[in-house]
Scaffold this motif. Sequence first.
Motif, PDB file in Angstrom:
ATOM      1  N   LYS A 190       1.774   2.807  -6.917  1.00 24.14           N
ATOM      2  CA  LYS A 190       1.824   2.878  -5.452  1.00 24.14           C
ATOM      3  C   LYS A 190       3.107   3.583  -5.006  1.00 24.14           C
ATOM      4  O   LYS A 190       4.151   3.436  -5.637  1.00 24.14           O
ATOM      5  N   LYS A 191       2.971   4.310  -3.905  1.00 20.61           N
ATOM      6  CA  LYS A 191       4.120   5.097  -3.408  1.00 20.61           C
ATOM      7  C   LYS A 191       4.655   4.433  -2.147  1.00 20.61           C
ATOM      8  O   LYS A 191       3.985   4.376  -1.124  1.00 20.61           O
ATOM      9  N   ALA A 230       3.924  -3.423  -8.021  1.00 17.53           N
ATOM     10  CA  ALA A 230       3.256  -2.416  -7.180  1.00 17.53           C
ATOM     11  C   ALA A 230       3.656  -1.012  -7.626  1.00 17.53           C
ATOM     12  O   ALA A 230       2.819  -0.097  -7.696  1.00 17.53           O
ATOM     13  N   GLN A 241       0.832  -1.209   0.000  1.00 18.69           N
ATOM     14  CA  GLN A 241       0.000   0.000   0.000  1.00 18.69           C
ATOM     15  C   GLN A 241       0.863   1.255   0.000  1.00 18.69           C
ATOM     16  O   GLN A 241       2.047   1.184   0.346  1.00 18.69           O
ATOM     17  N   ASP A 242       0.243   2.385  -0.329  1.00 16.94           N
ATOM     18  CA  ASP A 242       0.946   3.673  -0.244  1.00 16.94           C
ATOM     19  C   ASP A 242       1.525   3.824   1.160  1.00 16.94           C
ATOM     20  O   ASP A 242       0.862   3.484   2.148  1.00 16.94           O
TER      21      ASP A 242
END
Length: 306
Positions: A142-143, A137, A116-117
Motif C-alpha cells: 500500500k502507498k 500495510a 488504503q492507498d
Amino acid sequence: MDVDTTVSAIVSMEIRGAGKIARAGASALSYFAENYSGTDLAPFMKELNDARDKILGSRPTAVSLWNGVHSTLKDVDTCASVEEAKELIISNAERFNKESLGAVKLIGEMGAKRIQDGDVILTHCNSSAALSVIKTAHAQGKKFRVYATESRPWRQGILTVNELAKEGIDITLIIDSAVRSVMKHVTKVFVGADTITSHGSLINKIGTSQLALAANEARVQFYVCSETYKFSPMTLYGDMVTIEERDQDEVVMGADIDGRVKIFNPVFDSTPGKYIDAIITEVGLISPGSVYNIMVSKLGNVILQN
Ligand code: RI2
C-alpha cells in the motif's frame, strides 16, 4: 536477564513500551525460576514475591506489566514443590510472551485492512502495536505516508521515524505542538495504548488526547492499537488509573531554570472513548463500549484471584 537488571532497565527507560515491559517482567520471573537452586518451598515463595514486587515497582502504574507478571505467576500458589512452581512459572512466562508477540502480529494484520492507498497517517510516541499496523500495510504494497510526533520529553518519536524509514516508509517527523496544524492533511490516526479502562477510555503517552481532539475536530478516524492485556481489571472495581509522573530533569534537560519554577511531568493522559473510532485488538476491532465484556471473559481468572 535477571530481576535486578530488568528492573534497572525498565526504570531507566532502556526497556520501554507497554508490551515490552510486560514481556521483560515475565522473562525476569522465568529467569529467576530457572536459576533458583534451593528446594524449600517457603523461602522460594518469599524470594519470588520479593522479585514480583520489585518488578511491579519499576513502573508501578503500568497495567501491562501487572498483567504480564500476574499471568506468569498464575496458579503458582497451588504448587506443592519448588520444581513444580519453577516449571509452571517458566511455561506461563513463555506462553504470555508468545501470545503477546502473536497479538502484535494479529493487530498488524487486522489494522492494515483499514489503510488504503493515498492515506496520510499520524502516529504518536513509539508503539509496537501501532507500528505493526503501519508496517504490515506497507509490506502489502500500500502507498501512504506517515507523520510521527517527536513525543517529548523522551523523544520516542525518533525511534519511530528511524524504524519506519528503515522499512522504506515515507515518514515525516513533527514536533508535538504541530499536531493540530498537520491534522488537516491526515486521513487516519493510529496510536498505541498503555491502559484501557473498563469503560473504554484510553490511557496513553502524554499528548494522545490532543491528537484525539484534533482528529475529532477534523473528522479524521482515530484508531487505538491495543493487546487485551492492556485492559485494566482494577478499573472494573472503580479504581482510577494513576498517571505516572516522572522526574523533572526529563523536562528541563540541563536548561538553566530558576529554582522557584515548578515542573510537572505527567507521562500519560486520558482520551475518552467517544473520541475513539475503534480499538484494534488481537480478538478483533471493537468499540470502546465492548471493553467490559472482553475484560471479564479474558481476564476473569486473574481478576478473581487478585
Ligand atoms: P506498545 C509507550 O509508553 C507509549 O505510550 C506507547 O503508546 C505505549 O507504550 C504502547 O507501546 P512508554 O513506555 O506496547 O514509552 O504498543 O512510556 O509497544
